[in-house]
Design a protein around this motif. Structure first.
Motif, short mmCIF file in Angstrom:
data_model
loop_
_atom_site.label_atom_id
_atom_site.label_comp_id
_atom_site.label_asym_id
_atom_site.label_seq_id
_atom_site.Cartn_x
_atom_site.Cartn_y
_atom_site.Cartn_z
N SER A 193 0.85 -1.20 0.00
CA SER A 193 0.00 0.00 0.00
C SER A 193 0.88 1.24 0.00
O SER A 193 1.34 1.69 1.05
CB SER A 193 -0.91 0.00 1.24
N PRO A 194 1.17 1.82 -1.17
CA PRO A 194 1.99 3.04 -1.22
C PRO A 194 1.36 4.17 -0.41
O PRO A 194 0.15 4.31 -0.35
CB PRO A 194 2.02 3.39 -2.71
N CYS A 195 2.19 4.97 0.22
CA CYS A 195 1.79 6.14 1.01
C CYS A 195 1.17 5.77 2.35
O CYS A 195 0.67 6.66 3.06
CB CYS A 195 0.84 7.05 0.24
N TYR A 196 1.18 4.49 2.70
CA TYR A 196 0.70 4.11 4.03
C TYR A 196 1.90 3.72 4.89
O TYR A 196 2.68 2.84 4.53
CB TYR A 196 -0.30 2.95 3.97
N VAL A 197 2.02 4.39 6.04
CA VAL A 197 3.15 4.18 6.95
C VAL A 197 2.79 3.09 7.95
O VAL A 197 1.73 3.13 8.59
CB VAL A 197 3.51 5.48 7.68
N VAL A 198 3.68 2.12 8.10
CA VAL A 198 3.41 0.99 9.00
C VAL A 198 4.28 1.09 10.24
O VAL A 198 5.30 1.78 10.27
CB VAL A 198 3.66 -0.35 8.28
N ASN A 199 3.86 0.38 11.27
CA ASN A 199 4.63 0.25 12.52
C ASN A 199 5.05 1.60 13.09
O ASN A 199 6.21 1.84 13.40
CB ASN A 199 5.88 -0.62 12.30
N ILE A 200 4.09 2.49 13.22
CA ILE A 200 4.40 3.82 13.75
C ILE A 200 3.84 3.95 15.15
O ILE A 200 2.74 3.47 15.45
CB ILE A 200 3.85 4.93 12.83
N ASN A 201 4.63 4.60 16.02
CA ASN A 201 4.20 4.89 17.38
C ASN A 201 3.87 6.38 17.44
O ASN A 201 4.73 7.23 17.22
CB ASN A 201 5.32 4.56 18.37
N HIS A 217 -15.69 -5.22 7.08
CA HIS A 217 -14.98 -4.00 7.48
C HIS A 217 -13.48 -4.10 7.16
O HIS A 217 -12.84 -3.08 6.82
CB HIS A 217 -15.19 -3.72 8.96
N GLU A 218 -12.93 -5.28 7.27
CA GLU A 218 -11.50 -5.44 6.98
C GLU A 218 -11.20 -5.10 5.51
O GLU A 218 -10.15 -4.53 5.20
CB GLU A 218 -11.06 -6.88 7.29
N ALA A 219 -12.15 -5.44 4.63
CA ALA A 219 -11.96 -5.12 3.21
C ALA A 219 -12.00 -3.60 2.98
O ALA A 219 -11.25 -3.07 2.13
CB ALA A 219 -13.06 -5.79 2.37
N ILE A 220 -12.82 -2.88 3.74
CA ILE A 220 -12.87 -1.42 3.62
C ILE A 220 -11.56 -0.80 4.10
O ILE A 220 -11.00 0.10 3.47
CB ILE A 220 -14.06 -0.84 4.40
N LEU A 221 -11.03 -1.29 5.23
CA LEU A 221 -9.76 -0.77 5.75
C LEU A 221 -8.63 -1.03 4.76
O LEU A 221 -7.75 -0.19 4.56
CB LEU A 221 -9.45 -1.42 7.11
N HIS A 222 -8.64 -2.21 4.16
CA HIS A 222 -7.61 -2.53 3.17
C HIS A 222 -7.69 -1.58 1.97
O HIS A 222 -6.66 -1.12 1.45
CB HIS A 222 -7.79 -3.98 2.71
N ALA A 223 -8.91 -1.25 1.54
CA ALA A 223 -9.09 -0.35 0.40
C ALA A 223 -8.60 1.06 0.74
O ALA A 223 -8.02 1.75 -0.10
CB ALA A 223 -10.55 -0.32 -0.01
N ILE A 224 -8.82 1.50 1.99
CA ILE A 224 -8.35 2.83 2.41
C ILE A 224 -6.82 2.88 2.36
O ILE A 224 -6.23 3.87 1.91
CB ILE A 224 -8.88 3.17 3.82
N LYS A 225 -6.17 1.80 2.81
CA LYS A 225 -4.70 1.75 2.77
C LYS A 225 -4.19 1.77 1.33
O LYS A 225 -3.23 2.46 1.01
CB LYS A 225 -4.20 0.49 3.49
N LYS A 226 -4.83 0.99 0.47
CA LYS A 226 -4.38 0.90 -0.92
C LYS A 226 -4.51 2.24 -1.65
O LYS A 226 -3.78 2.51 -2.60
CB LYS A 226 -5.19 -0.16 -1.66
N ASN A 227 -5.46 3.05 -1.22
CA ASN A 227 -5.69 4.35 -1.87
C ASN A 227 -5.23 5.50 -0.97
O ASN A 227 -5.83 6.58 -0.94
CB ASN A 227 -7.17 4.51 -2.21
N ALA A 228 -4.13 5.29 -0.26
CA ALA A 228 -3.64 6.29 0.68
C ALA A 228 -3.03 7.50 0.00
O ALA A 228 -2.91 8.56 0.60
CB ALA A 228 -2.62 5.65 1.63
#
Length: 228
Positions: free
Chosen positions: A86-94, A168-179
């Motif tokens: 998922s481009p533009c989505y930052v992972v493992n952030i505190n 709902h998990e599919a919606i969250l995944h779509a939001i990440k993919k279109n970040a």
């Protein structure tokens, strides 16, 4: 008479001595008596090989100019790790490590760059849903989400405030993919870190399957919140 005979005697001795010298040659004269010829000095050449064999302390040293040491104090900033899927989505952030203040109200709130309608169509396409709502009996529902939008438009820390509902998990995944579609929040023209809250409305059949995404609304907080 005696004086004349004495002079004759010296003359005879001198004549005999001259004959002897002419016959046997001149003897070697003492060093002090020899006539010294002028000596022309030759050019002095530097013996480089000998110079190289001299001890280190005796060798001529070339001047050494100290180099200017430039020190620059740089603040360490932990790099952001982007999701490879998922481009533009930052992972493992505190969020406690985010140095900037986090706002929930600004002059210009973040918004999808190409508008709400196209954003919903992109989410639906990622989920494999049709762009238009099917003309059948469906049940309306919604999901509340929130995420951080950075100054460059990247997003992070996407969560849902709803219970774990199928779909709902599919919606969250779509939001990440279109970040990458988000523009940053602006305060007097200056980008800020923003906590985006929104509700996505969707339709599902009576078996719980999501069939369309219908709309979304922002849900900002009432006050500006800064991270302490």
């Amino acid at each position: 008479m005696k004086r004349e005979s004495l002079c004759n005697r010296f003359a005879i001795r001198g004549y005999l001595l001259l004959l002897l010298l002419m016959q046997f040659g001149l003897p070697a004269l003492p060093q002090a008596w020899q006539s010294s010829s002028q000596v022309v000095p030759s050019a002095i050449k530097k013996d480089v090989s000998r110079l190289q064999t001299l001890p280190q302390a005796m060798k001529p040293k070339s001047p050494v100019f100290p180099k200017r040491i430039e020190t620059e104090t740089k603040r360490y900033v932990k790099p952001l790790v982007i999701d490879s899927i998922s481009p533009c989505y930052v992972v493992n952030i505190n969020l406690e490590e985010v140095e900037d203040a986090i706002f929930t109200i600004t002059n210009i709130a973040p918004y999808p760059k190409k508008g709400k309608k196209l954003y919903l169509e992109q989410l639906a396409a990622t989920m494999g849903l049709p762009a238009a709502k099917p003309n059948i009996a469906l049940k309306s529902d919604s999901i509340s989400v929130e995420f951080i939008i950075f100054k460059n438009g990247w997003i992070a820390a996407l969560t849902s405030t709803e219970p774990n509902i199928p779909g709902h998990e599919a919606i969250l995944h779509a939001i990440k993919k279109n970040a990458c579609v988000w523009g940053p929040a602006l305060q007097e023209g200056r980008p800020l870190v923003y906590l985006q809250r929104m509700v996505i409305y969707y339709s599902r059949d009576y078996n719980g399957n999501i069939l369309s995404l219908d709309d979304f609304d922002d849900r900002p907080s009432a006050n500006i919140q800064k991270k302490s």
